[in-house]
Design a protein around this motif. Structure first.
Motif, PDB file in Angstrom:
ATOM      1  N   ALA A 116      70.936  55.977  36.318  1.00 52.70           N
ATOM      2  CA  ALA A 116      69.609  56.666  35.964  1.00 52.70           C
ATOM      3  C   ALA A 116      68.757  56.317  36.914  1.00 52.70           C
ATOM      4  CB  ALA A 116      69.354  56.333  34.647  1.00 52.70           C
ATOM      5  N   GLU A 117      68.539  55.070  37.275  1.00 53.57           N
ATOM      6  CA  GLU A 117      67.503  54.608  38.097  1.00 53.57           C
ATOM      7  C   GLU A 117      67.877  55.208  39.725  1.00 53.57           C
ATOM      8  OE1 GLU A 117      65.152  50.724  39.932  1.00 53.57           O
ATOM      9  OE2 GLU A 117      66.495  50.502  38.517  1.00 53.57           O
ATOM     10  N   THR A 118      69.090  54.919  40.038  1.00 56.65           N
ATOM     11  CA  THR A 118      69.502  55.460  41.198  1.00 56.65           C
ATOM     12  C   THR A 118      69.403  56.987  41.631  1.00 56.65           C
ATOM     13  OG1 THR A 118      70.894  53.555  41.602  1.00 56.65           O
ATOM     14  CG2 THR A 118      70.879  55.184  43.502  1.00 56.65           C
ATOM     15  N   GLN A 119      69.637  57.722  40.646  1.00 54.05           N
ATOM     16  CA  GLN A 119      69.634  59.146  40.579  1.00 54.05           C
ATOM     17  C   GLN A 119      68.243  59.746  40.442  1.00 54.05           C
ATOM     18  OE1 GLN A 119      71.921  61.480  41.527  1.00 54.05           O
ATOM     19  NE2 GLN A 119      73.815  60.608  40.952  1.00 54.05           N
ATOM     20  N   ARG A 120      67.482  59.017  39.835  1.00 54.81           N
ATOM     21  CA  ARG A 120      65.985  59.353  39.834  1.00 54.81           C
ATOM     22  C   ARG A 120      65.317  59.182  41.062  1.00 54.81           C
ATOM     23  NH1 ARG A 120      61.177  55.922  38.378  1.00 54.81           N
ATOM     24  NH2 ARG A 120      59.563  57.591  37.792  1.00 54.81           N
ATOM     25  N   ARG A 131      73.864  67.635  48.273  1.00 56.60           N
ATOM     26  CA  ARG A 131      74.763  66.639  49.025  1.00 56.60           C
ATOM     27  C   ARG A 131      75.260  67.550  50.310  1.00 56.60           C
ATOM     28  NH1 ARG A 131      77.587  67.716  44.220  1.00 56.60           N
ATOM     29  NH2 ARG A 131      76.949  65.738  43.544  1.00 56.60           N
ATOM     30  N   ARG A 132      75.682  66.979  51.234  1.00 52.97           N
ATOM     31  CA  ARG A 132      76.038  67.240  52.519  1.00 52.97           C
ATOM     32  C   ARG A 132      77.155  68.448  52.034  1.00 52.97           C
ATOM     33  NH1 ARG A 132      75.406  64.897  57.336  1.00 52.97           N
ATOM     34  NH2 ARG A 132      75.512  62.869  56.104  1.00 52.97           N
ATOM     35  N   GLY A 133      77.460  69.348  52.401  1.00 50.67           N
ATOM     36  CA  GLY A 133      78.364  70.441  52.218  1.00 50.67           C
ATOM     37  C   GLY A 133      78.324  71.232  50.932  1.00 50.67           C
ATOM     38  N   ASN A 134      77.425  70.836  50.094  1.00 49.78           N
ATOM     39  CA  ASN A 134      77.238  71.674  48.891  1.00 49.78           C
ATOM     40  C   ASN A 134      75.513  71.350  48.446  1.00 49.78           C
ATOM     41  OD1 ASN A 134      77.134  72.609  46.016  1.00 49.78           O
ATOM     42  ND2 ASN A 134      77.872  70.619  45.212  1.00 49.78           N
ATOM     43  N   GLU A 135      74.791  72.353  49.135  1.00 51.82           N
ATOM     44  CA  GLU A 135      73.323  72.270  48.990  1.00 51.82           C
ATOM     45  C   GLU A 135      72.870  72.748  47.613  1.00 51.82           C
ATOM     46  OE1 GLU A 135      74.932  73.530  51.698  1.00 51.82           O
ATOM     47  OE2 GLU A 135      74.253  71.615  53.114  1.00 51.82           O
ATOM     48  N   TYR A 182      78.891  58.728  39.749  1.00 48.11           N
ATOM     49  CA  TYR A 182      77.849  59.102  39.860  1.00 48.11           C
ATOM     50  C   TYR A 182      76.739  58.033  40.626  1.00 48.11           C
ATOM     51  CZ  TYR A 182      78.743  63.232  36.892  1.00 48.11           C
ATOM     52  OH  TYR A 182      79.179  63.996  36.740  1.00 48.11           O
ATOM     53  N   LEU A 183      77.040  57.079  40.706  1.00 50.69           N
ATOM     54  CA  LEU A 183      76.216  56.057  41.304  1.00 50.69           C
ATOM     55  C   LEU A 183      76.555  56.175  42.682  1.00 50.69           C
ATOM     56  CD1 LEU A 183      74.410  53.468  41.445  1.00 50.69           C
ATOM     57  CD2 LEU A 183      76.372  51.937  41.165  1.00 50.69           C
ATOM     58  N   GLN A 184      77.572  56.232  43.092  1.00 52.70           N
ATOM     59  CA  GLN A 184      78.130  56.534  44.621  1.00 52.70           C
ATOM     60  C   GLN A 184      77.299  57.822  45.110  1.00 52.70           C
ATOM     61  OE1 GLN A 184      79.597  54.164  46.631  1.00 52.70           O
ATOM     62  NE2 GLN A 184      78.716  55.536  48.217  1.00 52.70           N
ATOM     63  N   ASP A 185      77.325  58.841  44.287  1.00 53.69           N
ATOM     64  CA  ASP A 185      76.847  60.201  44.653  1.00 53.69           C
ATOM     65  C   ASP A 185      75.596  60.163  45.173  1.00 53.69           C
ATOM     66  OD1 ASP A 185      77.087  63.019  44.897  1.00 53.69           O
ATOM     67  OD2 ASP A 185      75.679  63.114  43.003  1.00 53.69           O
ATOM     68  N   ALA A 186      74.750  59.096  44.204  1.00 55.33           N
ATOM     69  CA  ALA A 186      73.330  58.843  44.493  1.00 55.33           C
ATOM     70  C   ALA A 186      73.232  58.254  45.890  1.00 55.33           C
ATOM     71  CB  ALA A 186      72.492  58.126  43.424  1.00 55.33           C
ATOM     72  N   ARG A 187      74.093  57.178  45.896  1.00 52.96           N
ATOM     73  CA  ARG A 187      74.058  56.301  47.162  1.00 52.96           C
ATOM     74  C   ARG A 187      74.089  57.173  48.359  1.00 52.96           C
ATOM     75  NH1 ARG A 187      78.553  52.184  45.038  1.00 52.96           N
ATOM     76  NH2 ARG A 187      77.190  50.396  44.045  1.00 52.96           N
ATOM     77  N   LEU A 192      71.324  58.354  52.051  1.00 55.17           N
ATOM     78  CA  LEU A 192      71.564  57.888  53.392  1.00 55.17           C
ATOM     79  C   LEU A 192      71.808  59.319  54.141  1.00 55.17           C
ATOM     80  CD1 LEU A 192      74.090  55.051  53.386  1.00 55.17           C
ATOM     81  CD2 LEU A 192      71.834  54.901  53.460  1.00 55.17           C
ATOM     82  N   TRP A 193      72.104  60.377  53.289  1.00 53.27           N
ATOM     83  CA  TRP A 193      71.994  61.656  54.155  1.00 53.27           C
ATOM     84  C   TRP A 193      70.665  62.136  54.134  1.00 53.27           C
ATOM     85  CZ3 TRP A 193      72.175  66.753  50.874  1.00 53.27           C
ATOM     86  CH2 TRP A 193      72.293  67.906  51.891  1.00 53.27           C
TER      87      TRP A 193
END
Length: 201
Positions: A144-148, A167-171, A14-19, A23-24
């Motif tokens: 929580a902070e990064t997703q916020r 996210r890219r490919g899944n709007e 979940y952290l990487q998803d927000a990261r 960038l996207w």
């Protein structure tokens, strides 16, 4: 894989998803657009990236005795107010993004090296020590902070050029062309005015 390994994997996922979302949200934008403030408090895309870079370095670097070069967090008393929430003209996009990638690799190495019950000590004011927190608690906080802040980036990007999506490919957005979204917005506005009129009367 143990339960603890699965928990750690899920938190990093979940952290990487927000990261990646951060960038996207920069893709295809000019230097001006990634820096310009879109709210009265100055919220901007590159500043959000700079801020989460400093947060990861604070929580998953310094707290575990593994300091890494990153923007100082004003809220931790390390910089002038809001210094980590905007990029100066001398800080290039490549520098800010590259530093984020380096810090998150450093963070991942910290997580890999430690158990979820490992204790970190947050840096305190004036070089002292702050609270002691487990890696588990710190990871939950960072997710929580990064997703916020990724949500902030969603809104800022939409204000810049109308681009939306999870996210890219899944709007993850309802299907519809520009005319459909205009009608939808007008419908929401009409409902708000009607409800507002009732409450005012």
């Amino acid at each position: 894989m143990t339960d603890m390994d699965r928990f750690k994997h899920d938190l990093l996922l979940y952290l990487q998803d927000a990261r990646d979302a951060f960038l996207w949200k920069l893709d295809g934008l000019s230097e001006y657009d990634i820096r310009r403030p879109l709210t009265p408090t100055g919220t901007n895309l590159l500043g959000l990236v700079k801020h989460v870079t400093g947060a990861e370095a604070f929580y998953l670097g310094a707290a575990f005795g593994r300091p890494v070069g990153a923007p100082a967090l004003w809220i931790a008393g390390e910089a002038e107010p809001n210094a980590d929430l905007w990029a100066t003209p001398d800080e290039s996009r490549e520098e800010v993004v590259g530093r984020y990638r380096r810090v998150w690799a450093h963070s991942d190495a910290t997580v890999e090296a430690c158990g979820l019950d490992a204790m970190g000590v947050l840096p305190g004011e004036d070089g002292g020590e702050g609270p002691e927190l487990s890696l588990h608690r710190i990871l939950v906080h960072l997710v929580a902070e990064t997703q916020r802040h990724a949500g902030h980036a969603d809104l800022v990007r939409e204000l810049i050029d109308g681009a939306t999506g999870l996210r890219r490919g899944n709007e993850d957005m309802a299907p519809g062309d520009e005319a459909w979204w205009l009608r939808h917005r007008e419908r929401v506005e009409s409902a708000a005015r009607e409800a507002g009129g009732r409450s005012a009367g």
